[in-house]
Motif scaffolding. Sequence first.
Motif, PDB file in Angstrom:
ATOM      1  N   GLU A 304       0.841  -1.198   0.000  1.00 35.73           N
ATOM      2  CA  GLU A 304       0.000   0.000   0.000  1.00 35.73           C
ATOM      3  C   GLU A 304       0.877   1.249   0.000  1.00 35.73           C
ATOM      4  OE1 GLU A 304      -2.633  -0.338   3.329  1.00 35.73           O
ATOM      5  OE2 GLU A 304      -3.532  -2.195   2.594  1.00 35.73           O
ATOM      6  N   ILE A 305       2.152   1.077   0.369  1.00 35.37           N
ATOM      7  CA  ILE A 305       3.139   2.156   0.315  1.00 35.37           C
ATOM      8  C   ILE A 305       4.392   1.594  -0.343  1.00 35.37           C
ATOM      9  CG2 ILE A 305       3.978   1.644   2.665  1.00 35.37           C
ATOM     10  CD1 ILE A 305       4.483   4.671   2.989  1.00 35.37           C
ATOM     11  N   GLY A 567       2.132   8.717   5.044  1.00 36.28           N
ATOM     12  CA  GLY A 567       1.100   9.658   5.473  1.00 36.28           C
ATOM     13  C   GLY A 567       0.241  10.222   4.372  1.00 36.28           C
ATOM     14  N   LEU A 568       0.401   9.721   3.132  1.00 34.47           N
ATOM     15  CA  LEU A 568      -0.406  10.237   2.023  1.00 34.47           C
ATOM     16  C   LEU A 568      -1.648   9.365   1.832  1.00 34.47           C
ATOM     17  CD1 LEU A 568       2.245  11.198  -0.689  1.00 34.47           C
ATOM     18  CD2 LEU A 568       0.644  12.738   0.421  1.00 34.47           C
ATOM     19  N   SER A 569      -2.807  10.009   1.826  1.00 32.39           N
ATOM     20  CA  SER A 569      -4.070   9.319   1.517  1.00 32.39           C
ATOM     21  C   SER A 569      -4.524   9.830   0.156  1.00 32.39           C
ATOM     22  CB  SER A 569      -5.123   9.626   2.577  1.00 32.39           C
ATOM     23  OG  SER A 569      -4.658   9.241   3.851  1.00 32.39           O
ATOM     24  N   TYR A 570      -4.819   8.894  -0.759  1.00 30.69           N
ATOM     25  CA  TYR A 570      -5.072   9.275  -2.156  1.00 30.69           C
ATOM     26  C   TYR A 570      -6.560   9.298  -2.491  1.00 30.69           C
ATOM     27  CZ  TYR A 570      -0.084   8.214  -2.610  1.00 30.69           C
ATOM     28  OH  TYR A 570       1.269   8.190  -2.445  1.00 30.69           O
ATOM     29  N   TYR A 571      -6.926  10.269  -3.354  1.00 31.52           N
ATOM     30  CA  TYR A 571      -8.297  10.365  -3.863  1.00 31.52           C
ATOM     31  C   TYR A 571      -8.253  10.768  -5.330  1.00 31.52           C
ATOM     32  CZ  TYR A 571      -9.713  10.023   0.953  1.00 31.52           C
ATOM     33  OH  TYR A 571      -9.881   9.561   2.232  1.00 31.52           O
ATOM     34  N   ILE A 572      -9.165  10.214  -6.123  1.00 31.64           N
ATOM     35  CA  ILE A 572      -9.266  10.607  -7.531  1.00 31.64           C
ATOM     36  C   ILE A 572     -10.187  11.818  -7.601  1.00 31.64           C
ATOM     37  CG2 ILE A 572      -9.979   9.898  -9.837  1.00 31.64           C
ATOM     38  CD1 ILE A 572      -9.420   6.993  -8.974  1.00 31.64           C
ATOM     39  N   VAL A 573      -9.680  12.899  -8.202  1.00 35.17           N
ATOM     40  CA  VAL A 573     -10.442  14.154  -8.264  1.00 35.17           C
ATOM     41  C   VAL A 573     -10.392  14.721  -9.684  1.00 35.17           C
ATOM     42  CG1 VAL A 573      -9.943  14.711  -5.847  1.00 35.17           C
ATOM     43  CG2 VAL A 573      -8.448  15.607  -7.649  1.00 35.17           C
ATOM     44  N   ARG A 574     -11.269  15.683  -9.937  1.00 32.08           N
ATOM     45  CA  ARG A 574     -11.174  16.463 -11.173  1.00 32.08           C
ATOM     46  C   ARG A 574     -11.135  17.929 -10.781  1.00 32.08           C
ATOM     47  NH1 ARG A 574     -15.079  14.466 -14.214  1.00 32.08           N
ATOM     48  NH2 ARG A 574     -13.739  13.154 -15.481  1.00 32.08           N
ATOM     49  N   ASP A 582      -7.197  13.574 -11.959  1.00 33.22           N
ATOM     50  CA  ASP A 582      -5.914  13.602 -11.258  1.00 33.22           C
ATOM     51  C   ASP A 582      -6.079  12.884  -9.930  1.00 33.22           C
ATOM     52  OD1 ASP A 582      -3.996  15.196 -12.853  1.00 33.22           O
ATOM     53  OD2 ASP A 582      -5.464  16.791 -12.616  1.00 33.22           O
ATOM     54  N   VAL A 583      -4.936  12.626  -9.288  1.00 27.89           N
ATOM     55  CA  VAL A 583      -4.960  12.076  -7.935  1.00 27.89           C
ATOM     56  C   VAL A 583      -4.589  13.193  -6.969  1.00 27.89           C
ATOM     57  CG1 VAL A 583      -3.830  10.483  -6.335  1.00 27.89           C
ATOM     58  CG2 VAL A 583      -4.479   9.700  -8.601  1.00 27.89           C
ATOM     59  N   LEU A 584      -5.337  13.295  -5.875  1.00 28.54           N
ATOM     60  CA  LEU A 584      -5.010  14.253  -4.823  1.00 28.54           C
ATOM     61  C   LEU A 584      -4.481  13.473  -3.623  1.00 28.54           C
ATOM     62  CD1 LEU A 584      -5.280  17.346  -4.029  1.00 28.54           C
ATOM     63  CD2 LEU A 584      -7.287  16.621  -2.733  1.00 28.54           C
ATOM     64  N   GLY A 585      -3.259  13.813  -3.207  1.00 27.94           N
ATOM     65  CA  GLY A 585      -2.690  13.211  -2.007  1.00 27.94           C
ATOM     66  C   GLY A 585      -2.897  14.154  -0.835  1.00 27.94           C
ATOM     67  N   VAL A 586      -3.503  13.643   0.244  1.00 31.97           N
ATOM     68  CA  VAL A 586      -3.743  14.451   1.440  1.00 31.97           C
ATOM     69  C   VAL A 586      -2.776  13.990   2.522  1.00 31.97           C
ATOM     70  CG1 VAL A 586      -5.437  15.243   3.130  1.00 31.97           C
ATOM     71  CG2 VAL A 586      -6.186  14.595   0.828  1.00 31.97           C
ATOM     72  N   SER A 587      -1.949  14.912   3.026  1.00 27.06           N
ATOM     73  CA  SER A 587      -0.994  14.591   4.076  1.00 27.06           C
ATOM     74  C   SER A 587      -1.268  15.476   5.283  1.00 27.06           C
ATOM     75  CB  SER A 587       0.434  14.809   3.572  1.00 27.06           C
ATOM     76  OG  SER A 587       1.368  14.479   4.580  1.00 27.06           O
ATOM     77  N   TYR A 588      -0.471  15.286   6.361  1.00 18.95           N
ATOM     78  CA  TYR A 588      -0.714  16.040   7.584  1.00 18.95           C
ATOM     79  C   TYR A 588      -0.403  17.526   7.457  1.00 18.95           C
ATOM     80  CZ  TYR A 588       4.330  16.174   8.551  1.00 18.95           C
ATOM     81  OH  TYR A 588       5.673  16.401   8.484  1.00 18.95           O
ATOM     82  N   ASN A 589       0.366  17.901   6.411  1.00 17.85           N
ATOM     83  CA  ASN A 589       0.740  19.321   6.285  1.00 17.85           C
ATOM     84  C   ASN A 589       0.560  19.892   4.887  1.00 17.85           C
ATOM     85  OD1 ASN A 589       2.770  17.966   4.985  1.00 17.85           O
ATOM     86  ND2 ASN A 589       4.450  18.905   6.111  1.00 17.85           N
TER      87      ASN A 589
END
Length: 678
Positions: A304-305, A567-574, A582-589
């Motif tokens: 997963e990583i 720490g990256l959580s991925y989401y498919i976004v437009r 695109d993919v958006l990676g959400v991290s703590y900062n």
Amino acid sequence: MISSSDYGSHSWELLVTVDHQHEEVQKEFLLRVTGDLHIGGVMLKLVEQIKISQDWSDYALWWEQKKCWLLKTHWTLDKCGVQADAKLFFTTQHKMLRLRLPNMKTVRLKVSFSSVVFKAVSDICKILNIRRSEELSLLKQSEDALKKKKKKDKNSKEPVTEDILNLCDSPVSSGLSGSPGLYSKTMTPTYDPISGTPASSTITWFSDSPLTGQNCSILALSHPNCSPEALAEMYQPRTLADKAKLNSGWLDSSRSLMEQGILEDDQLLLRFKYYTFFDLNPKYDAVRINQIYEQARWAILLEEIDCTEEEMLIFAALQAYHVSKLSLSSEAQDFTCESEVDEVEAALSNLEVTLEGGKTSNILEDITDIPKLADNLRLVRPRKLSLKAIKPYWFVFKDTSVSYFKNKESAQGEPIEKLNLKGCEVVPDVNVAAKKFGIKLLIPVADGMNEVYLRCENENQYARWMAACVLASKGKTMADSSYHPEVHKILSFLKMKNWTMSPQAVSDPESIDMKPECFVSLRYTKKYKPKQLAARILEAHQYVSQMTLVEAKLRFIQAWQSLPEFGLSYYIVRFKGSKKEDVLGVSYNRLIRIDIATGDPITTWRFSNMKQWNVNWEIRQVAIEFDQNVFIAFTCLSADCKIIHEYIGGYIFLSTRSKGQNETLDEDLFHKLTGGQE
């Protein structure tokens, strides 16, 4: 004129179904009510009509059509909007739930189905003796993982029996307030440094909790890995899109389980959602540390990583160490060595990278002249139509910028180029075996990211420059008190990488009974034979054999935190104005826009530069405003936009924590930042 009494009274009949276990008693009741009757009065009428003598205190009314609880007992039916067509369900608020923990063990316990998920998770963590419940949440398994499980069950000749730990007798799960457990500030519990279990003097604290003896060990100790065959049957994400699916099932923290369609005895995953592990303390956090370690371990085994071969062998050596330690745990002496606990606490100071700041051990250091680095490095710039250009330059690092000159003598004049690293992405490009110590910098520019590589000569030079780059990306200088701990952390990680290629022979390989293919992901079991893997793992193993059990877990967590994708959580976004996904990676900062095809970062936005964010709930669009008039807006395609909204607000909420405050959380602030205005 006809009097109103001729029309009959204003009362009407309300159908309520009662959830009880008495077969001889009817379950549906018709109550004659009026609109000004309050909810408490409805329940009183109902209980009087049922005529069953039992404790009804945990029961409440559930409105099936509206999918909501009627918990405000002083509200009238008119105020709630309940009319004659409503179908109400009188049922218990606490119900059984199966939770799969990060260590893949399943526990069964009673949870409040009427409390918001944030509160329910807090109660669950009290039962399991896990501090800092705000870092965890509940997750529905992805559809792909469920399909793979069903396929496995279908192909299995023997019926699958899941080993479930039953914790339904807990005082918390019965709806009562739980004991503070192992993490009460008034207690100073200690853990056996060999086995990691509570020392005999403190085990009695579990007496009012289901976590006695063996149950505690199941949660606080690691257990042997599953076989490679079992690993192959588990769902493993192959692409960024697959990884995005893993994060689509997070429950809404501001709504209850029942409101989100969760039924009694359903199975959910309890996972660390926010990768900011605050105030880790071996004295109180045996279960918490083990569950973080297990979540990291499975993320690596199931790919997963991403990690390199060197890194995979480090993780394998630390896991192999655990198995060998566990085989000795039955013979372990019952003692606590103070020096070993101190070593763990020293390791923890390196782990606490979560709030982007270390301990202010020397306040004067932050107010004196800002230090600078100056050294010969090589600059690498990728060229599209030719080979990479590698040239030596004299580099000077000051504040949050890197300047480079033709040579040392020309450093007094104007630099060839000055790179501002604030907000950039810093990625390690290291191969210890090949003596390659590189730093990949992705610097935000108007049309994307400017890619630059710095090549260092040795480990020490790399650690100093890498630490400076990491801090500069967060807007901090080398005067910050976290600089030296960051250098130390990088050096310790490089030292671990050295283990995997040590020429020393293993003293007694037969002393450790292990299947090496159980400690690495499937990619490496296909690449190497078991004997080759065993030799390399055991070479590294001798370097961890002197660690305490807790310290080895912390080393594993520390190595996991050092991975570029941590720490990256991925989401498919437009994104607004874009036709492609695109993919958006959400991290703590920060937030990272990533190319879905190549996996390359396109742009990074830091939370520290964020002015405000909001959601247009009608079109399900998240809009964010940053400094310097930067606006972004996107719709989420792989999950509900509420999940991303909650992630952003959750990380901002967690950044407000401090060691000085008590451990009670400002729940209202959390819901204000994450709840939204749907």
